[in-house]
Design a protein around this motif. Structure first.
Motif, mmCIF file in Angstrom:
data_model
loop_
_atom_site.group_PDB
_atom_site.id
_atom_site.type_symbol
_atom_site.label_atom_id
_atom_site.label_comp_id
_atom_site.label_asym_id
_atom_site.label_seq_id
_atom_site.Cartn_x
_atom_site.Cartn_y
_atom_site.Cartn_z
ATOM 1 N N ARG A 154 0.841 -1.205 0.000
ATOM 2 C CA ARG A 154 0.000 0.000 0.000
ATOM 3 C C ARG A 154 0.864 1.238 0.000
ATOM 4 O O ARG A 154 1.707 1.422 0.891
ATOM 5 C CB ARG A 154 -0.869 0.040 1.264
ATOM 6 C CG ARG A 154 -1.952 -1.003 1.254
ATOM 7 C CD ARG A 154 -2.903 -0.772 2.434
ATOM 8 N NE ARG A 154 -3.644 -1.987 2.714
ATOM 9 C CZ ARG A 154 -4.068 -2.341 3.912
ATOM 10 N NH1 ARG A 154 -3.839 -1.575 4.955
ATOM 11 N NH2 ARG A 154 -4.736 -3.475 4.068
ATOM 12 N N GLN A 155 0.630 2.069 -1.003
ATOM 13 C CA GLN A 155 1.262 3.395 -1.057
ATOM 14 C C GLN A 155 2.777 3.352 -0.866
ATOM 15 O O GLN A 155 3.361 4.174 -0.159
ATOM 16 C CB GLN A 155 0.620 4.326 -0.001
ATOM 17 C CG GLN A 155 -0.768 4.796 -0.421
ATOM 18 C CD GLN A 155 -0.710 5.590 -1.723
ATOM 19 O OE1 GLN A 155 0.033 6.564 -1.850
ATOM 20 N NE2 GLN A 155 -1.452 5.139 -2.722
ATOM 21 N N LEU A 156 3.388 2.371 -1.509
ATOM 22 C CA LEU A 156 4.838 2.205 -1.379
ATOM 23 C C LEU A 156 5.562 3.316 -2.140
ATOM 24 O O LEU A 156 5.291 3.558 -3.318
ATOM 25 C CB LEU A 156 5.229 0.833 -1.943
ATOM 26 C CG LEU A 156 6.642 0.372 -1.634
ATOM 27 C CD1 LEU A 156 6.752 -0.026 -0.165
ATOM 28 C CD2 LEU A 156 7.002 -0.819 -2.512
ATOM 29 N N GLU A 172 15.301 -0.546 1.449
ATOM 30 C CA GLU A 172 14.199 -0.085 2.291
ATOM 31 C C GLU A 172 13.354 0.950 1.562
ATOM 32 O O GLU A 172 13.898 1.822 0.897
ATOM 33 C CB GLU A 172 14.756 0.537 3.564
ATOM 34 C CG GLU A 172 15.093 -0.504 4.600
ATOM 35 C CD GLU A 172 15.545 0.112 5.902
ATOM 36 O OE1 GLU A 172 14.865 1.027 6.395
ATOM 37 O OE2 GLU A 172 16.591 -0.314 6.398
ATOM 38 N N PRO A 173 12.037 0.878 1.717
ATOM 39 C CA PRO A 173 11.190 1.914 1.112
ATOM 40 C C PRO A 173 11.260 3.193 1.943
ATOM 41 O O PRO A 173 11.667 3.172 3.098
ATOM 42 C CB PRO A 173 9.795 1.301 1.191
ATOM 43 C CG PRO A 173 9.850 0.363 2.349
ATOM 44 C CD PRO A 173 11.266 -0.140 2.439
ATOM 45 N N ASP A 174 10.843 4.315 1.343
ATOM 46 C CA ASP A 174 10.743 5.571 2.094
ATOM 47 C C ASP A 174 9.420 5.645 2.841
ATOM 48 O O ASP A 174 9.314 6.339 3.843
ATOM 49 C CB ASP A 174 10.815 6.773 1.136
ATOM 50 C CG ASP A 174 12.158 6.848 0.441
ATOM 51 O OD1 ASP A 174 13.138 6.312 0.989
ATOM 52 O OD2 ASP A 174 12.230 7.436 -0.656
ATOM 53 N N GLY A 175 8.422 4.976 2.294
ATOM 54 C CA GLY A 175 7.117 5.038 2.933
ATOM 55 C C GLY A 175 6.210 3.969 2.364
ATOM 56 O O GLY A 175 6.540 3.323 1.380
ATOM 57 N N GLY A 176 5.055 3.823 3.019
ATOM 58 C CA GLY A 176 4.099 2.815 2.573
ATOM 59 C C GLY A 176 4.175 1.578 3.446
ATOM 60 O O GLY A 176 4.992 1.501 4.362
ATOM 61 N N GLU A 177 3.297 0.661 3.166
ATOM 62 C CA GLU A 177 3.201 -0.531 4.013
ATOM 63 C C GLU A 177 3.236 -1.798 3.171
ATOM 64 O O GLU A 177 2.735 -1.821 2.040
ATOM 65 C CB GLU A 177 1.879 -0.496 4.790
ATOM 66 C CG GLU A 177 1.829 0.624 5.804
ATOM 67 C CD GLU A 177 0.477 0.676 6.491
ATOM 68 O OE1 GLU A 177 -0.560 0.629 5.782
ATOM 69 O OE2 GLU A 177 0.457 0.760 7.730
ATOM 70 N N ILE A 178 3.827 -2.840 3.748
ATOM 71 C CA ILE A 178 3.875 -4.148 3.092
ATOM 72 C C ILE A 178 3.293 -5.173 4.061
ATOM 73 O O ILE A 178 3.691 -5.228 5.235
ATOM 74 C CB ILE A 178 5.323 -4.527 2.715
ATOM 75 C CG1 ILE A 178 5.961 -3.426 1.844
ATOM 76 C CG2 ILE A 178 5.360 -5.873 1.986
ATOM 77 C CD1 ILE A 178 7.431 -3.660 1.544
#
Ligand SMILES: Nc1ncnc2c1ncn2[C@@H]1O[C@H](COP(=O)(O)OP(=O)(O)OP(=O)(O)O)[C@@H](O)[C@H]1O
Ligand SMILES: [Mg+2]
Length: 221
Positions: free
Chosen positions: A7-9, A59-65
């Motif tokens: 979501r919103q990665l 690593e992503p900057d934001g969002g959820e997995i």
């Protein structure tokens, strides 16, 4: 419940003295258990970046997995590494076999690193990818297609629920590419595992499933 849900990665790169590069602008998608999808899109679109994030290599900057409904983003590095080892098999364009280890040792390595006994599975996998007669050989003694078949066996040795493959046939001639895909895709499907496979090649994509298209930092279904 999907196997994997994103979501919103978001992901970008900030290099000193240059404007920030925004690569992934908010990716939303989910992948069911047993679902196999090619990931397509222009060069530089962020396909490798997306796979690296999903495989825990970046690593992503934001969002959820979410994995099987449980949030795995935001975990510590060691929890993440533990999850990745168990859950994900990664296949790279350039094989990434360890040059000083034999075929057999390369295939067994993930099990050794995880401290897990996989019984005879490594032997069966080497057999299934047609490398039994070469199991004592070093990667440098093998063709590209043979090395990639070894990498397929290695990726499956811990029986991961998700296989991530980043242009696994990108370095191969047409015949070797077909041989690798005709092994990999049925092996994943027979085991009812999930696959995300990055490719530029529409004929490759068609063998895998319904494409996910990455364009302008977003994923279109
Ligand atoms: N470590 C990094 N530092 C800065 N920029 C990066 C880094 N890694 C990737 N990029 C940039 O991010 C963008 C996406 O790269 P990525 O490798 O994910 O694209 P791709 O879709 O896999 O392309 P290709 O089809 O050519 O493999 C590119 O513009 C790339 O230059
Ligand atoms: Mg790439």
């Amino acid at each position: 419940m999907p196997l994997l849900e994103v979501r919103q990665l978001r992901k970008g790169y900030r290099l000193e003295g240059r404007p920030p590069l925004e690569i992934l602008h908010g990716i939303d998608f989910s992948l069911g258990a047993g679902e196999c999808r090619p990931v397509c899109g222009p060069s530089g679109a962020g396909k490798s970046t997306l796979l690296h994030i999903l495989g825990g290599l970046e690593e992503p900057d934001g969002g959820e997995i979410f994995w099987k409904g449980e949030k795995i983003s935001g975990q510590t590095r060691s929890q993440w590494a533990q999850w990745r080892r168990r859950a994900v098999g990664f296949i790279f364009q350039s094989y990434h076999l360890l040059p000083e280890l034999t075929v057999e040792e390369n295939v067994r390595l993930p099990a050794m690193l995880a401290g897990v006994s996989v019984g005879e599975r490594w032997e069966d996998l080497i057999d299934q990818v047609g490398m039994t007669l070469r199991r004592d050989h070093l990667p440098g003694e093998l063709s590209g297609g043979e090395q990639q078949r070894v990498a397929v066996a290695r990726a499956l040795v811990l029986d991961p629920d998700l296989v991530l493959a980043d242009e696994p046939t990108g370095n191969l001639d047409a015949a070797s590419a077909t041989a690798v895909l005709d092994l990999l895709v049925p092996m994943v499907k027979e085991r009812q595992k999930s696959l995300l496979l990055v490719t530029h090649d529409t004929s490759v994509a068609m063998k895998v499933g319904v494409p996910l298209r990455l364009l302008d930092g977003r994923l279109a279904n």
